[in-house]
Motif scaffolding. Structure first.
Motif, PDB file in Angstrom:
ATOM      1  N   ILE A   1     -10.978  63.568 -30.036  1.00 45.31           N
ATOM      2  CA  ILE A   1     -11.063  62.185 -29.553  1.00 45.31           C
ATOM      3  C   ILE A   1     -10.602  62.105 -28.100  1.00 45.31           C
ATOM      4  O   ILE A   1     -11.258  61.488 -27.254  1.00 45.31           O
ATOM      5  CB  ILE A   1     -10.218  61.251 -30.439  1.00 45.31           C
ATOM      6  CG1 ILE A   1     -10.826  61.148 -31.841  1.00 45.31           C
ATOM      7  CG2 ILE A   1     -10.094  59.873 -29.807  1.00 45.31           C
ATOM      8  CD1 ILE A   1      -9.943  60.425 -32.838  1.00 45.31           C
TER       9      ILE A   1
ATOM     10  N   TYR B   1      -6.432  57.413 -35.985  1.00 48.21           N
ATOM     11  CA  TYR B   1      -7.376  58.464 -36.342  1.00 48.21           C
ATOM     12  C   TYR B   1      -7.059  59.042 -37.722  1.00 48.21           C
ATOM     13  O   TYR B   1      -5.995  58.799 -38.291  1.00 48.21           O
ATOM     14  CB  TYR B   1      -7.390  59.567 -35.280  1.00 48.21           C
ATOM     15  CG  TYR B   1      -6.060  60.269 -35.074  1.00 48.21           C
ATOM     16  CD1 TYR B   1      -5.710  61.395 -35.808  1.00 48.21           C
ATOM     17  CD2 TYR B   1      -5.146  59.795 -34.131  1.00 48.21           C
ATOM     18  CE1 TYR B   1      -4.495  62.038 -35.615  1.00 48.21           C
ATOM     19  CE2 TYR B   1      -3.940  60.416 -33.924  1.00 48.21           C
ATOM     20  CZ  TYR B   1      -3.617  61.548 -34.671  1.00 48.21           C
ATOM     21  OH  TYR B   1      -2.408  62.174 -34.489  1.00 48.21           O
TER      22      TYR B   1
ATOM     23  N   ILE C   1     -12.214  57.948 -37.187  1.00 45.90           N
ATOM     24  CA  ILE C   1     -11.374  56.931 -36.549  1.00 45.90           C
ATOM     25  C   ILE C   1     -11.226  55.762 -37.509  1.00 45.90           C
ATOM     26  O   ILE C   1     -12.209  55.206 -37.987  1.00 45.90           O
ATOM     27  CB  ILE C   1     -11.968  56.466 -35.207  1.00 45.90           C
ATOM     28  CG1 ILE C   1     -11.825  57.575 -34.169  1.00 45.90           C
ATOM     29  CG2 ILE C   1     -11.279  55.194 -34.722  1.00 45.90           C
ATOM     30  CD1 ILE C   1     -12.392  57.233 -32.811  1.00 45.90           C
TER      31      ILE C   1
ATOM     32  N   THR D   1      -5.743  51.352 -28.503  1.00 48.43           N
ATOM     33  CA  THR D   1      -4.969  52.024 -29.546  1.00 48.43           C
ATOM     34  C   THR D   1      -5.933  52.531 -30.610  1.00 48.43           C
ATOM     35  O   THR D   1      -6.761  51.776 -31.121  1.00 48.43           O
ATOM     36  CB  THR D   1      -3.947  51.066 -30.167  1.00 48.43           C
ATOM     37  OG1 THR D   1      -3.014  50.661 -29.151  1.00 48.43           O
ATOM     38  CG2 THR D   1      -3.188  51.734 -31.305  1.00 48.43           C
ATOM     39  N   ILE D   2      -5.805  53.805 -30.942  1.00 52.63           N
ATOM     40  CA  ILE D   2      -6.725  54.448 -31.872  1.00 52.63           C
ATOM     41  C   ILE D   2      -5.953  55.003 -33.061  1.00 52.63           C
ATOM     42  O   ILE D   2      -5.037  55.819 -32.899  1.00 52.63           O
ATOM     43  CB  ILE D   2      -7.503  55.590 -31.188  1.00 52.63           C
ATOM     44  CG1 ILE D   2      -8.263  55.060 -29.971  1.00 52.63           C
ATOM     45  CG2 ILE D   2      -8.454  56.266 -32.174  1.00 52.63           C
ATOM     46  CD1 ILE D   2      -8.977  56.133 -29.172  1.00 52.63           C
TER      47      ILE D   2
ATOM     48  N   TYR E   1      -9.374  52.852 -36.826  1.00 52.17           N
ATOM     49  CA  TYR E   1      -9.466  51.582 -36.099  1.00 52.17           C
ATOM     50  C   TYR E   1      -9.375  51.813 -34.601  1.00 52.17           C
ATOM     51  O   TYR E   1      -8.823  52.819 -34.132  1.00 52.17           O
ATOM     52  CB  TYR E   1      -8.371  50.597 -36.539  1.00 52.17           C
ATOM     53  CG  TYR E   1      -6.947  51.098 -36.361  1.00 52.17           C
ATOM     54  CD1 TYR E   1      -6.286  51.003 -35.132  1.00 52.17           C
ATOM     55  CD2 TYR E   1      -6.241  51.648 -37.426  1.00 52.17           C
ATOM     56  CE1 TYR E   1      -4.991  51.450 -34.965  1.00 52.17           C
ATOM     57  CE2 TYR E   1      -4.943  52.100 -37.277  1.00 52.17           C
ATOM     58  CZ  TYR E   1      -4.318  52.002 -36.046  1.00 52.17           C
ATOM     59  OH  TYR E   1      -3.030  52.448 -35.881  1.00 52.17           O
ATOM     60  N   LEU E   2      -9.962  50.884 -33.877  1.00 56.99           N
ATOM     61  CA  LEU E   2      -9.850  50.811 -32.421  1.00 56.99           C
ATOM     62  C   LEU E   2      -9.369  49.404 -32.092  1.00 56.99           C
ATOM     63  O   LEU E   2     -10.018  48.420 -32.462  1.00 56.99           O
ATOM     64  CB  LEU E   2     -11.208  51.054 -31.755  1.00 56.99           C
ATOM     65  CG  LEU E   2     -11.910  52.388 -32.013  1.00 56.99           C
ATOM     66  CD1 LEU E   2     -13.329  52.346 -31.467  1.00 56.99           C
ATOM     67  CD2 LEU E   2     -11.134  53.529 -31.363  1.00 56.99           C
TER      68      LEU E   2
ATOM     69  N   LEU F   1     -16.894  56.151 -29.286  1.00 56.86           N
ATOM     70  CA  LEU F   1     -15.791  56.255 -30.248  1.00 56.86           C
ATOM     71  C   LEU F   1     -16.155  55.578 -31.561  1.00 56.86           C
ATOM     72  O   LEU F   1     -15.810  56.067 -32.642  1.00 56.86           O
ATOM     73  CB  LEU F   1     -14.529  55.623 -29.668  1.00 56.86           C
ATOM     74  CG  LEU F   1     -13.851  56.379 -28.527  1.00 56.86           C
ATOM     75  CD1 LEU F   1     -12.744  55.541 -27.907  1.00 56.86           C
ATOM     76  CD2 LEU F   1     -13.296  57.721 -29.015  1.00 56.86           C
ATOM     77  N   ARG F   2     -16.859  54.476 -31.493  1.00 54.64           N
ATOM     78  CA  ARG F   2     -17.246  53.766 -32.714  1.00 54.64           C
ATOM     79  C   ARG F   2     -18.258  54.551 -33.539  1.00 54.64           C
ATOM     80  O   ARG F   2     -18.452  54.260 -34.719  1.00 54.64           O
ATOM     81  CB  ARG F   2     -17.793  52.384 -32.367  1.00 54.64           C
ATOM     82  CG  ARG F   2     -16.693  51.392 -32.036  1.00 54.64           C
ATOM     83  CD  ARG F   2     -17.229  50.004 -31.852  1.00 54.64           C
ATOM     84  NE  ARG F   2     -16.318  49.013 -32.402  1.00 54.64           N
ATOM     85  CZ  ARG F   2     -16.519  47.711 -32.390  1.00 54.64           C
ATOM     86  NH1 ARG F   2     -17.635  47.231 -31.861  1.00 54.64           N
ATOM     87  NH2 ARG F   2     -15.648  46.885 -32.910  1.00 54.64           N
TER      88      ARG F   2
END
Length: 504
Positions: free
Chosen positions: A108, A86, A153, A83-84, A155-156, A147-148
């Protein structure tokens, strides 16, 4: 004998140890757990051990604090669901088209498709139309690392990871957490009979709720309840919702929970409670005042909108988290809903639920959340999510000994705003009275769950008396009517609310 529907945080035994040693680094943990490479897939016990260390030493856990390896491993174990959230910091939702956010989201998704070597259909699992949240399928640790490295973003999170249980504990999370459908005969010392033959819980007398009814009964105020639904077998929360002194009001029931072990399932489970917890909370807020010798709700003339958004009180499942998120958005979009009651939660924050709360809050909703309920030897744990958020009003339960003694299973902490007396200090520690799951049944219910529902009912009394007030005005009146005001206790907030003062 008391029966506590162990409202929130019912992991049964949260931690096998309450020691708070200095937090070890993940390198230390890797050594302890015999991790040979940063690209090794960690086992579920290894991931849980890392979570335990954070919880025991800091009182919180956040997936942003762990390594790429830990996040990736949890994602893999959780059906590869990532779950991202953004957008920029604090940009939880959008109320109109935003080209910048659409571009960010598209970039993304494209990056994940490229890294994973999959199509859009294979990569994108969920795209929320209001919240800035997407769910993507991720299998490679390289995708996590890439992604990090992005700045857009928030949170991941591996929202499919539902395996957390305390290390070295034989007790696992259960789908029945906080659930109980069996009724109980009420002791005559735990209620009084009022016209026209309704039972008023002994707990109401601690807050002058009956006296407040001469000024307000909650008429024309709509309360939203996010919980496990409402029993179809309890007519006083159904076809007989208007009965006796309760009239001219509505009850609506919806479902956003998908009862499936498969993440891709899209069929919601309907509005009916299969647990019992939601039925008890609905009864506490709004059960009718009638001639049937049944417990009456705090705001017995309010409207109620119920969402079955979760299977139980513990938000540890992908579909539960999505269900609560969707219920928050739905209630946020309703102009008639003033108050939201949430006697559900989790030890640490959940990004998409947090975004849903921020959206509902932006729409003017007064959101009450339970401070936490667990076994007495885990009471050291602080206020849980979402009661830990600044957008919610955290409530906990205390006993009637007059010294603000924490209830056997209740959490407290600096986030608590209000307390509700819901447990006797003697007399078998009995708790508040409610309708049962089945027609003709009565029951007892305790913990911070019932404290939260009670406070939501008192807020409905205030808003019914002052229908043109804003959320902040209602909240300030609740504070001003509480025992400690204008001071605030470090763990019990403003203390017990005097409902009579609140509506005068």
């Amino acid at each position: 004998m008391k029966k506590i529907i162990s409202g929130i945080f019912a992991v049964a035994v949260l931690f096998s140890s309450c020691s708070r040693d200095t937090l070890e680094t993940e390198d230390d943990l890797s050594t302890d757990l015999k991790v040979e490479s940063t690209k090794d897939l960690l086992t579920i016990p290894q991931i849980n051990a890392i979570i335990d260390r954070y919880l025991q030493t800091t009182g919180d856990f956040n997936w942003s604090d762990v390594s790429d390896q830990v996040l990736w491993s949890a994602t893999v174990h959780g059906d590869h669901i990532l779950t991202i959230g953004y957008g920029a910091s604090g940009e939880s939702f959008r109320t109109e088209n935003n080209r910048r956010l659409e571009t960010v989201k598209g970039d993304i998704i494209f990056d994940v498709m490229t890294s994973e070597g999959v199509s859009l259909k294979e990569a994108l699992l969920e795209d929320d139309p209001i919240l800035n949240v997407i769910d993507l399928e991720v299998k490679n640790i390289e995708t996590i690392s890439a992604l990090r490295g992005r700045s857009n973003i928030r949170y991941l999170e591996p929202n499919g990871y539902s395996f957390y249980a305390p290390t070295n504990s034989n007790i696992q999370n259960r789908s029945s957490s906080g659930c109980d459908k069996s009724g109980e005969i009420l002791n005559t010392n735990d209620y009084r009979t009022i016209a026209p033959n309704s039972l008023i819980s002994w707990t109401y007398d601690q807050h002058n709720i009956e006296q407040a009814w001469s000024h307000s009964t909650g008429a024309d105020v709509t309360v939203g309840l996010i919980d496990t639904g409402i029993s179809p077998n309890q007519p006083f929360l159904g076809s007989n919702f208007n009965d006796g002194h309760s009239s001219g009001r509505t009850i609506q029931k919806y479902g956003t929970f998908i009862d499936s072990s498969w993440w891709w399932s899209s069929t919601t489970d309907g509005p009916n409670d299969k647990c019992g917890h939601g039925t008890s909370m609905a009864s506490t807020i709004a059960s009718p005042r009638n001639n049937n010798f049944m417990p009456v709700g705090v705001a017995y003339n309010c409207n109620l909108v119920s969402y079955r958004a979760t299977e139980d009180v513990l938000l540890n499942d992908y579909h539960e988290r999505k269900g609560v998120k969707n219920a928050l958005v739905a209630l946020g979009n309703r102009s008639d809903v003033k108050i939201i009651s949430m006697s559900i939660g989790y030890p640490w924050s959940i990004g998409n639920v947090k975004d849903g709360i921020r959206y509902a809050y932006s729409r003017g909703k007064l959101i009450f959340a339970a401070g936490g309920t667990s076994l007495d030897f885990t009471n050291w744990y602080p206020v849980i999510f979402p009661a830990s958020m600044s957008e919610t009003i955290a409530v906990t339960g205390i006993t009637d000994n007059g010294n603000y003694q924490q209830c056997d299973t209740c959490h407290d902490g600096s986030e608590i705003e209000f307390t509700i007396v819901m447990q006797r200090d003697s007399n078998n520690n009995r708790t508040g009275t409610t309708l049962g799951f089945y027609n003709g049944d009565t029951d007892y219910v305790g913990g911070s769950s019932v404290a939260t529902a009670t406070t939501a009912g008192i807020a409905a009394l205030v808003w019914a008396k002052y229908p043109n007030w804003s959320r902040s005005q209602v909240l300030n009146r609740l504070r001003q009517s509480s025992e400690f005001y204008p001071n605030r206790d470090g763990n019990k907030g403003y203390g017990n609310i005097n409902a009579l003062e609140a509506v005068q």
